[in-house]
Enzyme design. Structure first.
Site, PDB file in Angstrom:
ATOM      1  CE  LYS A 186       4.126  -9.991   3.608  1.00 31.96           C
ATOM      2  NZ  LYS A 186       4.743 -10.302   2.307  1.00 31.96           N
ATOM      3  NE  ARG A 241      12.965 -16.780   3.657  1.00 38.94           N
ATOM      4  CZ  ARG A 241      12.343 -15.814   2.958  1.00 38.94           C
ATOM      5  NH1 ARG A 241      11.102 -15.479   3.250  1.00 38.94           N
ATOM      6  NH2 ARG A 241      12.957 -15.205   1.958  1.00 38.94           N
ATOM      7  CB  SER A 279      15.707 -10.537  -5.308  1.00 39.90           C
ATOM      8  OG  SER A 279      14.593 -11.396  -5.087  1.00 39.90           O
ATOM      9  CD  GLN A 305       9.832 -12.211  -3.173  1.00 39.29           C
ATOM     10  OE1 GLN A 305       9.657 -12.093  -4.387  1.00 39.29           O
ATOM     11  NE2 GLN A 305       9.020 -11.690  -2.278  1.00 39.29           N
ATOM     12  CG  ASP A 326       8.881  -5.312   1.909  1.00 39.05           C
ATOM     13  OD1 ASP A 326       8.928  -5.115   0.683  1.00 39.05           O
ATOM     14  OD2 ASP A 326       8.955  -6.448   2.410  1.00 39.05           O
ATOM     15  CE  LYS A 346      10.012  -5.322  -3.510  1.00 36.97           C
ATOM     16  NZ  LYS A 346      10.527  -6.644  -3.209  1.00 36.97           N
TER      17      LYS A 346
HETATM   18  C1  S3P Z   1      10.686 -11.100   0.766  1.00 39.11           C
HETATM   19  C2  S3P Z   1      11.654 -10.479   0.045  1.00 39.11           C
HETATM   20  C3  S3P Z   1      11.518  -9.120  -0.507  1.00 39.11           C
HETATM   21  C4  S3P Z   1      10.335  -8.374   0.086  1.00 39.11           C
HETATM   22  C5  S3P Z   1       9.113  -9.229   0.219  1.00 39.11           C
HETATM   23  C6  S3P Z   1       9.407 -10.451   1.077  1.00 39.11           C
HETATM   24  C7  S3P Z   1      10.956 -12.463   1.267  1.00 39.11           C
HETATM   25  O1  S3P Z   1      11.381  -9.226  -1.915  1.00 39.11           O
HETATM   26  O2  S3P Z   1      10.032  -7.220  -0.672  1.00 39.11           O
HETATM   27  O3  S3P Z   1       8.058  -8.499   0.819  1.00 39.11           O
HETATM   28  O4  S3P Z   1      10.246 -12.924   2.189  1.00 39.11           O
HETATM   29  O5  S3P Z   1      11.885 -13.106   0.757  1.00 39.11           O
HETATM   30  P1  S3P Z   1      12.674  -9.371  -2.875  1.00 39.11           P
HETATM   31  O6  S3P Z   1      13.512 -10.401  -2.294  1.00 39.11           O
HETATM   32  O7  S3P Z   1      12.169  -9.773  -4.204  1.00 39.11           O
HETATM   33  O8  S3P Z   1      13.287  -7.986  -2.871  1.00 39.11           O
END
Ligand code: S3P
Length: 432
Positions: free
Chosen positions: A19, A24, A164, A166, A317, A344
């Site tokens: 995913k 990306r 994180s 993200q 996760d 989450k």
């Molecule tokens: C993800 C980063 C994680 C993860 C999410 C997917 C990503 O979150 O929990 O399911 O693809 O960058 P965080 O980076 O906020 O921890």
């Protein structure tokens, strides 16, 4: 198929496309001029929402013979969207795209479903405002995110205090249209797919790590080259089947073509420590990401373990499914520092605790640490699972039926479509 305590896991298993890498791949090929090709893209709702948004922002994306063909725009050339951008359930989609949009001279409103509308965005937007973008949040915290981006973003240095990927990736995407050097310091335990894909596409990016931190330097003096990608299997989806196989002595599972990036496979280390019989074979590297095949041949019951807080990001996760493993392992397991789980798709820490209790497992939450009192007796089960439409809670407590006398009741399992639409097909194929 109904699954119950008599069932085992078997067969040759191909996990669906990853995913994180799928999101990306659409975003970064959407910033590369020329023809890119993506195969094995995860066709879950989260990723499909990112695809639709990238189209709204000007990328040309079509599907041909099962592959996605993308013709991107150069950084800074995103189109002004004609409507609000809807990310559904996806925190990754909304946060990464907030980053990309913030350094483009356009206005956009980014929104999501009920769950996403309650998730914290300031952790991303506070960084993005510093480059000069104007950003408004609902109640100063939540989506919708209203962005007025800037075409002449200020190159900055960032010190990210929350582990994180993200947050980091949002900043990195804003850097694509920022003249000058952008520097980021963050925790090295977060997933590094944005870095790896940028390198594979010829971007000017330097990455260094010490024992705790990662240091990233980006300069936008080289174009992103179009690329051919075959998305590796998602370890976070495979974790349901791998954990199930380790849980049930007598199980034999071969996993093929799984992403084997060290920032994603903390759960394998945890399962091995618990006595999971997992062999890694055929390790290889493609487009800067590692892949491997696994062989699970479980003979014994698992034993309890401790996960330290600094080990959480590499299995963030997978904590819900690992909590099922811990409840059927001898002894008390402690998963420490689970604060991030509370923000989450649902408050996963609380839901894990409540649902374990309902199916007959003793657990406690002490200061964001989860204590699970496990043993190898079957659990009573028969619980009405509270999942708040969180896909990973639904799948974890469905797998929990393998260790329950009576099946748990799960109303509305449709949320699995966000990350793993073929989950039940794979259950039918691999649970005997
Ligand atoms: C993800 C980063 C994680 C993860 C999410 C997917 C990503 O979150 O929990 O399911 O693809 O960058 P965080 O980076 O906020 O921890």
């Amino acid at each position: 198929m109904a699954i119950n305590s008599k069932k085992l896991i078997k067969g040759i298993y191909y996990p669906p496309g990853d995913k994180s890498i799928s999101h990306r791949s659409l975003i970064l090929t959407g910033q590369a001029v020329g023809r890119s090709e993506i195969s094995n893209l995860l066709e879950g709702e989260d990723v499909m929402n990112t695809l639709l948004v990238m189209r709204d922002l000007g990328a040309q994306i079509t599907k041909k013979n099962g592959k996605y063909i993308i013709f991107g725009l150069p950084p800074g050339a995103l189109f002004q969207p004609k409507k609000q951008l809807d990310f559904g359930n996806s925190g990754t989609g909304i946060r990464l795209l907030a980053g990309l949009i913030s350094s483009n001279n356009i206005k956009a409103t980014l929104k999501g479903d009920k769950s996403l509308s309650k998730r914290p965005m300031k952790r991303v937007t506070d960084h993005l405002k510093r480059i000069g973008a104007s950003i408004e949040l609902n109640k100063d915290s939540f989506p919708p995110i209203k962005i007025k981006g800037v075409g002449d973003a200020i190159p900055l240095s960032y010190d990210i205090k929350i582990p994180s990927a993200q947050i980091k990736s949002a900043i990195m995407l804003s850097a694509l249209n920022t003249n000058g050097i952008v520097k980021i310091k963050e925790f090295k335990s977060t997933r590094d797919h944005t870095e790896n894909m940028l390198k594979a596409m010829g971007y000017n990016i330097k990455v260094k790590e010490n024992s705790k931190y990662r240091f990233i330097e980006m300069k936008n003096d080289k174009d992103l080259k179009p690329i051919k990608l075959n998305i590796p299997g998602d370890p976070s989806s495979a974790a349901f089947f791998i954990t199930a196989a380790c849980l049930k002595p007598g199980s034999k599972l071969i996993v093929k073509n799984m992403l084997f990036n060290k920032t994603r496979i903390g759960f394998l280390k945890t399962l091995k420590k618990m006595g999971g019989d997992i062999q890694i074979t055929n390790q290889r590297r493609v487009n800067n990401e590692f892949l491997a095949d696994l062989k699970i041949n479980q003979k014994k019951h698992l034993k309890s373990t401790i996960i330290k807080s600094e080990e959480v990001p590499t299995q963030v996760d997978e904590i819900p499914i690992l909590s099922i493993a811990a409840s059927y392992a001898r002894g008390v397991s402690i998963f420490k520092g689970l604060e991030e789980l509370t923000v989450k798709e649902s408050n996963r820490l609380l839901l894990i605790h409540q649902n374990l209790k309902a199916m007959g497992v003793k657990s406690e939450i002490i200061d964001f640490d989860l204590h699970i009192h496990g043993d190898t007796n079957l659990k009573k089960g028969g619980a009405s699972i509270i999942h708040h439409h969180d896909h990973r809670i639904v799948m974890s407590f469905y797998i929990a039926n393998l260790i329950c006398e009576k099946p748990n009741k799960i109303k509305d399992k449709s949320s699995i479509k966000t990350s793993y639409p073929s989950f039940f097909k794979h259950i039918n194929k691999h649970i005997y």
